[in-house]
Design a protein around this motif. Sequence first.
Motif, PDB file in Angstrom:
ATOM      1  N   VAL A 139      68.971 102.713  63.351  1.00  0.00           N
ATOM      2  CA  VAL A 139      68.522 101.652  62.444  1.00  0.00           C
ATOM      3  C   VAL A 139      67.001 101.705  62.335  1.00  0.00           C
ATOM      4  N   ASN A 140      66.459 101.628  61.098  1.00  0.00           N
ATOM      5  CA  ASN A 140      65.012 101.613  60.889  1.00  0.00           C
ATOM      6  C   ASN A 140      64.376 100.442  61.628  1.00  0.00           C
ATOM      7  N   GLY A 141      63.324 100.733  62.376  1.00  0.00           N
ATOM      8  CA  GLY A 141      62.615  99.682  63.095  1.00  0.00           C
ATOM      9  C   GLY A 141      63.037  99.552  64.538  1.00  0.00           C
ATOM     10  N   VAL A 142      64.016 100.349  64.977  1.00  0.00           N
ATOM     11  CA  VAL A 142      64.454 100.324  66.369  1.00  0.00           C
ATOM     12  C   VAL A 142      63.965 101.599  67.053  1.00  0.00           C
ATOM     13  N   GLY A 143      62.817 101.502  67.719  1.00  0.00           N
ATOM     14  CA  GLY A 143      62.284 102.637  68.456  1.00  0.00           C
ATOM     15  C   GLY A 143      62.833 102.682  69.866  1.00  0.00           C
ATOM     16  N   VAL A 144      62.364 103.653  70.631  1.00  0.00           N
ATOM     17  CA  VAL A 144      62.881 103.855  71.982  1.00  0.00           C
ATOM     18  C   VAL A 144      62.652 102.632  72.869  1.00  0.00           C
ATOM     19  N   LYS A 145      61.439 102.082  72.853  1.00  0.00           N
ATOM     20  CA  LYS A 145      61.114 100.941  73.702  1.00  0.00           C
ATOM     21  C   LYS A 145      61.954  99.716  73.334  1.00  0.00           C
ATOM     22  N   LYS A 146      62.102  99.452  72.058  1.00  0.00           N
ATOM     23  CA  LYS A 146      62.877  98.276  71.657  1.00  0.00           C
ATOM     24  C   LYS A 146      64.367  98.481  71.912  1.00  0.00           C
ATOM     25  N   LEU A 147      64.827  99.706  71.789  1.00  0.00           N
ATOM     26  CA  LEU A 147      66.221  99.991  72.122  1.00  0.00           C
ATOM     27  C   LEU A 147      66.463  99.724  73.602  1.00  0.00           C
ATOM     28  N   GLU A 148      65.496 100.147  74.407  1.00  0.00           N
ATOM     29  CA  GLU A 148      65.604  99.946  75.856  1.00  0.00           C
ATOM     30  C   GLU A 148      65.529  98.460  76.216  1.00  0.00           C
ATOM     31  N   SER A 149      64.648  97.730  75.532  1.00  0.00           N
ATOM     32  CA  SER A 149      64.424  96.317  75.870  1.00  0.00           C
ATOM     33  C   SER A 149      65.530  95.401  75.341  1.00  0.00           C
ATOM     34  N   TYR A 150      66.018  95.684  74.131  1.00  0.00           N
ATOM     35  CA  TYR A 150      66.890  94.717  73.458  1.00  0.00           C
ATOM     36  C   TYR A 150      68.246  95.268  73.026  1.00  0.00           C
ATOM     37  N   GLY A 151      68.461  96.567  73.205  1.00  0.00           N
ATOM     38  CA  GLY A 151      69.679  97.169  72.675  1.00  0.00           C
ATOM     39  C   GLY A 151      70.957  96.512  73.157  1.00  0.00           C
ATOM     40  N   LYS A 152      71.111  96.388  74.470  1.00  0.00           N
ATOM     41  CA  LYS A 152      72.338  95.799  75.021  1.00  0.00           C
ATOM     42  C   LYS A 152      72.504  94.348  74.573  1.00  0.00           C
ATOM     43  N   SER A 153      71.403  93.620  74.524  1.00  0.00           N
ATOM     44  CA  SER A 153      71.452  92.208  74.122  1.00  0.00           C
ATOM     45  C   SER A 153      71.906  92.078  72.665  1.00  0.00           C
ATOM     46  N   ILE A 154      71.440  92.982  71.791  1.00  0.00           N
ATOM     47  CA  ILE A 154      71.847  92.945  70.379  1.00  0.00           C
ATOM     48  C   ILE A 154      73.341  93.247  70.252  1.00  0.00           C
ATOM     49  N   LEU A 155      73.798  94.262  70.971  1.00  0.00           N
ATOM     50  CA  LEU A 155      75.225  94.606  70.912  1.00  0.00           C
ATOM     51  C   LEU A 155      76.083  93.458  71.427  1.00  0.00           C
ATOM     52  N   GLU A 156      75.607  92.771  72.456  1.00  0.00           N
ATOM     53  CA  GLU A 156      76.341  91.613  72.981  1.00  0.00           C
ATOM     54  C   GLU A 156      76.381  90.492  71.950  1.00  0.00           C
ATOM     55  N   CYS A 157      75.265  90.273  71.243  1.00  0.00           N
ATOM     56  CA  CYS A 157      75.206  89.234  70.212  1.00  0.00           C
ATOM     57  C   CYS A 157      76.224  89.517  69.108  1.00  0.00           C
ATOM     58  N   ILE A 158      76.294  90.780  68.668  1.00  0.00           N
ATOM     59  CA  ILE A 158      77.247  91.165  67.618  1.00  0.00           C
ATOM     60  C   ILE A 158      78.678  91.011  68.118  1.00  0.00           C
ATOM     61  N   ALA A 159      78.939  91.463  69.358  1.00  0.00           N
ATOM     62  CA  ALA A 159      80.287  91.388  69.924  1.00  0.00           C
ATOM     63  C   ALA A 159      80.740  89.941  70.067  1.00  0.00           C
ATOM     64  N   GLU A 160      79.843  89.069  70.529  1.00  0.00           N
ATOM     65  CA  GLU A 160      80.185  87.653  70.682  1.00  0.00           C
ATOM     66  C   GLU A 160      80.516  87.027  69.337  1.00  0.00           C
ATOM     67  N   PHE A 161      79.718  87.395  68.316  1.00  0.00           N
ATOM     68  CA  PHE A 161      79.978  86.849  66.986  1.00  0.00           C
ATOM     69  C   PHE A 161      81.348  87.292  66.481  1.00  0.00           C
TER      70      PHE A 161
END
Length: 611
Positions: A585-607
């Motif tokens: 996804v545009n705007g998701v670099g390595v650092k942000k993937l590392e910092s927030y990736g799992k949390s984003i996937l959890e947010c989508i899964a919960e929804f």
Amino acid sequence: MHTDSRAAEVLARVFGYESFRGDQQAIVDHVISGGDALVLMPTGGGKSLCYQVPALVRAGTGVVVSPLIALMQDQVDALTELGVRAAFLNSTQDWQDAREVEQSFLTGQLDLLYVAPERLLTERCLALLDRGRIALFAIDEAHCVSQWGHDFRPEYLGLSMLHERWPDVPRIALTATATDATRREIAERLSLNDARHFVASFDRPNVRYHIVEKQDVRRQLLDLLRQEHPGDAGVIYCLSRNKVEETADFLCAKGITALPYHAGLGTEVRARNQSRFLREDGIVMVATIAFGMGIDKPDVRFVAHIDMPKSVEGYYQETGRAGRDGLPATAWLAYGLQDVVQQRRMIDESQGDDAFRRRMGSALDAMLGLCETVSCRRQRLLQYFGQTLTHACGNCDNCLTPPQSWDGTVAAQKMLSAIYRLWKERGQRYGAGHLIDILRGKKTPRVIENGHDTLSVFGIGLELSEQGWRSLLRQLLAQGLLAVDHEGYGTLALTNESRAVLKGERTLILRRETDRKEKNSTTNRGKNLQPDLPVGAQAIFEALRQWRADIARDHGVPAYVIFQNATLREIALARPDSLSALAHVNGVGVKKLESYGKSILECIAEFEAAT
């Protein structure tokens, strides 16, 4: 690694983008190879990447000269979120914090260092830079060096010494607004005579330009906010501090969260209001032009002017703060006859020499021309910056609801005759209101007391309303057929050009002001814009926005520093179910993937589990 591949690798790894846009690639490669550059790119066009990527590729620290002390913390926070080692030096720090930053620079632990120009030019800072390794100098908001410009900062004039002191360090000067003349002035004053110029298109197709005649400006403004932009973040510009505070109070009384910003407020109040605007949703900032330069908030949906700007450059710079995210936004301006009279008087009474007054007069004429044009606003705006739009834009008020024109020659002759007779026969000059009363045959106490009801022009102008006459006067001033006599407290006088109209040698086709209802459907707000999200994706987007707001609050940064709306929209559409999918996804670099990736996937899964 080749320059191209090194830059592309940094772009993808750090910033999360697969490719450069427009001239970015050419600019980045030029600076990485050691060349100087002068970059003109509209707000939201990606100027920052043009020096951030080279700073990360080249050895040493990129030194960014910025006049925006109040925003340096946010700029550094945004880079830190990306994993970039960034810091600033400015007057807000105590000596211990400043010493830590200096040591980090000297030991090569900084990728980017932001410095205010007045700090940079101190002997202490210059000596510090001499002891470290500099990758490049980036001079942001370079138009501040222009002494003719709307944001002139005298300390910028000293920056020409960078080339003399560090001749082998590339320099890149960047601005969102400059005519050809201003661009030449920037190059000359910053000793960038051999720099390569990169001039992107000034067109912002997502911004809809809408200019209206002032009638009841508070009501007009309130209608704009309630009907077009309920709950949206925006900026409202006023010329005076008093009007800023009065307008903010008015909007608050109407239930709109509005904050004032002007140079007369205390530093803490300005900082607090700016912070709220950047960090909270739906805040309206009412400000003088002291506010806005360098504001990175991407979701400003409107910029409104309730006083006419002094120049097209200033107007473009200020309206450029709307729609940085590429989504539809509005640039709305209300102006009237009094604005024109006031601006003319300010120029005539200015302390500058004749050349300065001529320059300011020409700038005002261009702004008036943009306001009064019956053709496409965007074509006229781009023409001012030396660029051509071959077709009407379809996304300004003149395109959406074409204005009517009319032959105003006879009406103009009546007005000019009234002014001529009062001066020729009685040696008197008057302002707009009294002249209109005479033409409309109104026996006011002032008209009767001066015997003006006996003039041959008394009552000969009943065909136009008072508003119609004011519109005509404004257009006569715009075309140089009338002048403001500043010695007569804003009274009106004929010019050399008036004679041709009075003698019937010149025909005047004028703009007819009507209560045109603008088309407010988003389908009329420009072409090739991001479409509305499907219902399901919109719900995920809102869930992601709430997740982002919580993270931003915990980190004490604006929400867009975590992720911009464009990135969240793409995530909502893609619904990635793995870190590898999210990484594309545009705007998701390595650092942000590392910092927030799992949390984003959890947010989508919960929804998805809840629906």
